[in-house]
Design a protein around this motif. Structure first.
Motif, PDB file in Angstrom:
ATOM      1  N   ASP A   3       0.834  -1.212   0.000  1.00  0.00           N
ATOM      2  CA  ASP A   3       0.000   0.000   0.000  1.00  0.00           C
ATOM      3  C   ASP A   3       0.867   1.260   0.000  1.00  0.00           C
ATOM      4  OD1 ASP A   3      -2.583  -1.177   0.014  1.00  0.00           O
ATOM      5  OD2 ASP A   3      -2.183  -1.829   2.077  1.00  0.00           O
ATOM      6  N   ALA A   4       0.262   2.363  -0.438  1.00  0.00           N
ATOM      7  CA  ALA A   4       1.022   3.609  -0.541  1.00  0.00           C
ATOM      8  C   ALA A   4       1.367   4.166   0.841  1.00  0.00           C
ATOM      9  CB  ALA A   4       0.237   4.644  -1.338  1.00  0.00           C
ATOM     10  N   VAL A   5       0.357   4.213   1.713  1.00  0.00           N
ATOM     11  CA  VAL A   5       0.568   4.740   3.062  1.00  0.00           C
ATOM     12  C   VAL A   5      -0.068   3.791   4.070  1.00  0.00           C
ATOM     13  CG1 VAL A   5       0.087   6.638   4.670  1.00  0.00           C
ATOM     14  CG2 VAL A   5       0.511   7.139   2.259  1.00  0.00           C
ATOM     15  N   VAL A   6       0.686   3.388   5.054  1.00  0.00           N
ATOM     16  CA  VAL A   6       0.136   2.586   6.146  1.00  0.00           C
ATOM     17  C   VAL A   6       0.582   3.220   7.450  1.00  0.00           C
ATOM     18  CG1 VAL A   6      -0.027   0.293   7.172  1.00  0.00           C
ATOM     19  CG2 VAL A   6       0.533   0.525   4.746  1.00  0.00           C
ATOM     20  N   ILE A   7      -0.366   3.649   8.279  1.00  0.00           N
ATOM     21  CA  ILE A   7       0.064   4.159   9.585  1.00  0.00           C
ATOM     22  C   ILE A   7      -0.736   3.499  10.694  1.00  0.00           C
ATOM     23  CG2 ILE A   7       1.000   6.395   8.890  1.00  0.00           C
ATOM     24  CD1 ILE A   7      -1.600   7.692   9.377  1.00  0.00           C
ATOM     25  N   GLU A   8      -0.078   3.308  11.816  1.00  0.00           N
ATOM     26  CA  GLU A   8      -0.713   2.655  12.952  1.00  0.00           C
ATOM     27  C   GLU A   8      -0.438   3.429  14.232  1.00  0.00           C
ATOM     28  OE1 GLU A   8      -0.032  -1.697  13.510  1.00  0.00           O
ATOM     29  OE2 GLU A   8       0.060  -1.610  11.305  1.00  0.00           O
ATOM     30  N   ASN A   9      -1.498   3.837  14.868  1.00  0.00           N
ATOM     31  CA  ASN A   9      -1.410   4.534  16.164  1.00  0.00           C
ATOM     32  C   ASN A   9      -0.426   5.701  16.149  1.00  0.00           C
ATOM     33  OD1 ASN A   9      -3.232   2.775  17.381  1.00  0.00           O
ATOM     34  ND2 ASN A   9      -1.599   1.276  17.721  1.00  0.00           N
ATOM     35  N   LEU A  10      -0.369   6.383  15.044  1.00  0.00           N
ATOM     36  CA  LEU A  10       0.573   7.490  14.913  1.00  0.00           C
ATOM     37  C   LEU A  10       0.162   8.640  15.843  1.00  0.00           C
ATOM     38  CD1 LEU A  10       3.057   7.994  13.126  1.00  0.00           C
ATOM     39  CD2 LEU A  10       1.576   9.335  11.634  1.00  0.00           C
ATOM     40  N   THR A  11       1.126   9.114  16.635  1.00  0.00           N
ATOM     41  CA  THR A  11       0.836  10.164  17.621  1.00  0.00           C
ATOM     42  C   THR A  11       1.917  11.228  17.580  1.00  0.00           C
ATOM     43  OG1 THR A  11      -0.205   8.552  19.067  1.00  0.00           O
ATOM     44  CG2 THR A  11       0.477  10.616  20.091  1.00  0.00           C
ATOM     45  N   ARG A  12       1.493  12.478  17.702  1.00  0.00           N
ATOM     46  CA  ARG A  12       2.476  13.549  17.844  1.00  0.00           C
ATOM     47  C   ARG A  12       1.996  14.508  18.913  1.00  0.00           C
ATOM     48  NH1 ARG A  12       7.742  15.760  16.716  1.00  0.00           N
ATOM     49  NH2 ARG A  12       7.511  17.558  18.075  1.00  0.00           N
ATOM     50  N   ARG A  13       2.839  14.702  19.904  1.00  0.00           N
ATOM     51  CA  ARG A  13       2.513  15.666  20.954  1.00  0.00           C
ATOM     52  C   ARG A  13       3.466  16.843  20.872  1.00  0.00           C
ATOM     53  NH1 ARG A  13       0.778  11.064  23.922  1.00  0.00           N
ATOM     54  NH2 ARG A  13       2.907  10.393  24.351  1.00  0.00           N
ATOM     55  N   PHE A  14       2.954  18.032  21.151  1.00  0.00           N
ATOM     56  CA  PHE A  14       3.812  19.217  21.313  1.00  0.00           C
ATOM     57  C   PHE A  14       3.638  19.644  22.756  1.00  0.00           C
ATOM     58  CE2 PHE A  14       2.607  19.368  16.806  1.00  0.00           C
ATOM     59  CZ  PHE A  14       3.841  19.462  16.207  1.00  0.00           C
ATOM     60  N   GLY A  15       4.573  19.271  23.611  1.00  0.00           N
ATOM     61  CA  GLY A  15       4.408  19.561  25.036  1.00  0.00           C
ATOM     62  C   GLY A  15       3.196  18.809  25.573  1.00  0.00           C
ATOM     63  N   GLN A  16       2.261  19.558  26.165  1.00  0.00           N
ATOM     64  CA  GLN A  16       1.054  18.939  26.729  1.00  0.00           C
ATOM     65  C   GLN A  16       0.013  18.635  25.651  1.00  0.00           C
ATOM     66  OE1 GLN A  16       0.195  18.133  29.995  1.00  0.00           O
ATOM     67  NE2 GLN A  16       2.364  18.459  30.422  1.00  0.00           N
ATOM     68  N   PHE A  17       0.148  19.333  24.521  1.00  0.00           N
ATOM     69  CA  PHE A  17      -0.893  19.274  23.511  1.00  0.00           C
ATOM     70  C   PHE A  17      -0.673  18.090  22.567  1.00  0.00           C
ATOM     71  CE2 PHE A  17      -2.132  20.709  19.170  1.00  0.00           C
ATOM     72  CZ  PHE A  17      -3.502  20.650  19.364  1.00  0.00           C
ATOM     73  N   THR A  18      -1.723  17.298  22.379  1.00  0.00           N
ATOM     74  CA  THR A  18      -1.616  16.179  21.451  1.00  0.00           C
ATOM     75  C   THR A  18      -2.246  16.596  20.122  1.00  0.00           C
ATOM     76  OG1 THR A  18      -1.795  14.686  23.307  1.00  0.00           O
ATOM     77  CG2 THR A  18      -2.106  13.738  21.135  1.00  0.00           C
ATOM     78  N   ALA A  19      -1.402  16.828  19.140  1.00  0.00           N
ATOM     79  CA  ALA A  19      -1.901  17.310  17.848  1.00  0.00           C
ATOM     80  C   ALA A  19      -2.479  16.165  17.029  1.00  0.00           C
ATOM     81  CB  ALA A  19      -0.771  17.988  17.080  1.00  0.00           C
ATOM     82  N   VAL A  20      -1.815  15.024  17.080  1.00  0.00           N
ATOM     83  CA  VAL A  20      -2.304  13.837  16.374  1.00  0.00           C
ATOM     84  C   VAL A  20      -2.334  12.701  17.392  1.00  0.00           C
ATOM     85  CG1 VAL A  20      -1.781  12.150  14.585  1.00  0.00           C
ATOM     86  CG2 VAL A  20      -1.411  14.590  14.140  1.00  0.00           C
ATOM     87  N   ASP A  21      -3.513  12.071  17.506  1.00  0.00           N
ATOM     88  CA  ASP A  21      -3.738  11.150  18.618  1.00  0.00           C
ATOM     89  C   ASP A  21      -4.039   9.743  18.094  1.00  0.00           C
ATOM     90  OD1 ASP A  21      -4.191  10.115  21.075  1.00  0.00           O
ATOM     91  OD2 ASP A  21      -5.986  11.313  21.522  1.00  0.00           O
ATOM     92  N   GLN A  22      -3.025   8.920  18.021  1.00  0.00           N
ATOM     93  CA  GLN A  22      -3.177   7.506  17.656  1.00  0.00           C
ATOM     94  C   GLN A  22      -4.040   7.278  16.425  1.00  0.00           C
ATOM     95  OE1 GLN A  22      -3.815   4.728  20.777  1.00  0.00           O
ATOM     96  NE2 GLN A  22      -2.991   6.076  22.345  1.00  0.00           N
TER      97      GLN A  22
END
Lengths: 245, 365
Positions: A3-22
């Motif tokens: 597949d072109a893109v496969v992501i699993e539980n991808l998370t990005r936090r900036f300090g306390q803030f969760t911009a992308v949550d699983q």
């Protein structure tokens, strides 16, 4: 092929803030995937992680089969990226911008020349190619940016709100061009908040506060939620989420 | 990699060419700075306006005043204010000095008695004041010898090697070369990178397979070239217009300037990684330039600085380069004399460059 893109539980936090949550999703080859969400839902952050611009906090992901943590430089060679901000040089002409990106992607000179002519014709840039990019109307800038992103024939193209601030006629023409690209096998990963554009997509996901709350084909989603168009589905889903909070 | 760097350089010069204000600034700035500093900021003190209060008004006292004003140092005029209000002329900036000759001047001299001459100086410019005092002391000593025929057992004969006339423009112009290079390269490189970040073009570059080192070199080489052009203009004007002698090796000067540029471009790059907007970068670059200027020995000799400030000058690459340019241009210094300065610049450059390159990652924060 994979597949072109496969992501699993991808998370990005900036300090306390969760911009992308699983978030988890799969984009198939040749698909036009609509990545929807309100402003600030985390779409741009997610796209940046997929393009190798931003390291995820946790989770896993592969783009074109390459790991987004370790193989980000190989990802970059195989993808095109058009950000929501016009990111060509306003003080260079269209041609100079294209030539510049051609050299950056190490296209041989002759190939670059052929590519340039091809882009001018395909994206109808003829009158505008020798004008300063900064002086072009937004719609033409967008096409120019598209041309620059396509020079190295990427197999996946990430477009972050490509039609922001563009009039409806231009938007329709732009989408016609995207369709042609998809027909020739390019995978398109598009964020937008125009719901009419979302209906052009093969599948869409709807993001809210960093989480993906719905994924599916536009028609299926309309049916599932009993609404006549995507706009109503979107509003219904977002209001339901807001009520939870 | 080479292709990438060349593409970046071509792009950068096209952008400079499209910006007529920037272009003019780049070529006019070195000329204006040279003329300003070459003419105006001369540290030679000449034509000191002096009010003379000659209460003796004898042949000898007039002779003394004449010898005082014989050179081009003092311009004497008669007092126009009562002596008690002489400081008013200082306040009005009409006078820089006052000489008071007592009414028993010639009488005491003829009797070989000690005479005291009064001198008042405008201390609000301490530099001018102390230099004026020095001149007056020298002239007075000569007067003693000549008029009274005194035979001084110890005589000081002085000669300034390398700059016999003590022309300040001779050491100012090499200094300006250093200042120009620092200003131009720190500011341009810091702002050049931050501008791309502000516009979003840096993000677009970062999704390409361009290598970090290629990106850094491509962004920095154009500014190094501009720096060399500025430096050459400054040197040409200095030599052709101000007739400055050039004692040393051109090749060595350009080679060591290249090493110096490595340090300033490194600083510029560091600033670009520490700031988000062009304004911030500009202020930061300005702050660095002022610090570099003040602690370089350009105006103020480093030996005159308090010890703690002297330590601070070791962290200033311009300090070493200042010694190098002045050494090569005025004294014809060679590399075996300048090796300590070169070593210090190389270390500074390596540290700041490596540090900034590591901070300058291809990922956004």
């Amino acid at each position: 092929m994979n597949d072109a893109v496969v992501i699993e539980n991808l998370t990005r936090r900036f300090g306390q803030f969760t911009a992308v949550d699983q978030i988890s999703l799969t984009v198939r080859r040749g698909e036009i995937f609509g990545f929807l969400g309100a402003n600030g839902a985390g779409k741009t952050t997610a796209i940046r992680m997929l393009c190798g611009l931003l390291l995820p906090t946790s989770g896993a992901g592969r783009v074109n089969g390459f790991d987004i943590y370790r193989e980000n430089e190989r990802i970059k060679r195989s993808i095109g990226y058009m950000s929501q901000k016009f990111s060509l040089y306003p003080d260079l002409t269209g041609r100079e911008n294209i030539q510049f990106y051609g050299s950056i992607y190490r296209l041989p000179r002759r190939q670059l020349k052929v590519k340039l002519e091809e882009m001018i014709e395909r994206l109808e840039l003829n009158e505008f190619i020798d004008r300063l990019a900064g002086s072009l109307p937004v719609g033409w800038r967008q096409r120019l940016a598209l041309a620059a992103a396509l020079l190295h024939e990427p197999s996946i193209l990430f477009l972050d709100e490509p039609t922001g601030g563009v009039d409806p006629v231009f938007r329709r023409r732009f989408w016609d061009m995207l369709y042609l690209l998809a027909d020739s096998g390019t995978t398109l990963f598009v964020t937008t908040h125009y719901m009419d554009e979302a209906e052009f997509c093969g599948r869409i996901s709807i993001m809210h506060r960093g989480r993906i709350i719905e994924v599916g084909r536009p028609t299926d989603l309309m049916e599932k939620h009993g609404e006549k168009d995507l706009q109503d589905v979107f509003i219904k889903l977002i209001s339901r989420e807001e009520a939870h909070v | 990699m080479i292709q990438t760097i060349i593409a970046l350089i071509i792009k950068e010069f096209r952008q400079v060419r499209r910006d007529p204000i920037m272009l003019r600034l780049l070529f006019i700035m070195p000329l204006v700075q040279l003329l300003l500093l070459g003419y105006v900021v001369s540290t030679d003190v000449k034509l000191i306006d002096t009010a003379v209060y000659d209460f003796d008004n004898s042949r000898l006292s007039r002779e003394y005043v004449r010898s005082l004003t014989a050179g081009e140092y003092f311009v004497a005029s008669k007092d126009d204010l009562p002596l008690l209000n002489a400081d008013l002329a200082f306040r009005q900036n009409r006078r820089n000095a006052v000489i008071v000759i007592p009414d028993d001047f010639s009488e005491k001299l003829e009797n070989f008695e000690k005479v005291k001459i009064g001198m008042l100086l405008d201390g609000s410019n301490a530099n001018t004041a102390s230099i004026s005092l020095g001149y007056a002391g020298l002239i007075t000593a000569q007067f003693n010898q000549r008029v009274l025929g005194l035979n001084m057992p110890i005589q000081l004969r002085q000669k300034n090697l390398f700059n016999p006339e003590a022309e300040s423009v001779y050491f100012m112009v090499p200094g300006i070369v250093a200042v120009l290079l620092t200003m131009i390269t720190v500011m341009l490189s810091a702002m050049g990178i931050v501008r791309e970040r502000e516009r979003g073009t840096l993000e677009q570059l970062m999704v390409t397979p361009i290598s970090t080192i290629g990106l850094i070199l491509g962004k920095i080489i154009p500014f190094a070239i501009i720096g060399f052009v500025e430096m050459s203009i400054a040197l040409a004007v200095g030599i052709l217009w101000f007739d400055i002698p050039f004692a040393g090796s051109w090749g060595l000067l350009y080679f060591l300037s290249f090493i110096f540029l490595f340090t300033t471009l490194g600083v510029g790059m560091f600033i670009s990684t520490a700031t988000r907007t062009q304004q911030q970068a500009m202020f930061f670059a300005w702050f660095f330039t002022i610090y570099a200027l003040l602690t370089s020995g350009f105006f103020i000799p480093i030996a005159n600085m308090p010890h703690i400030i002297q330590l601070l000058t070791y962290l200033n690459p311009m300090r070493y380069y200042m010694t190098i340019v002045r050494g090569i241009m005025m004294k014809g210094s060679s590399i075996d004399i300048l090796h300590k300065e070169v070593l210090a610049m190389v270390i500074f450059g390596l540290v700041v460059f490596t540090f900034s390159a590591l901070r300058f990652s291809k990922r956004v924060k």
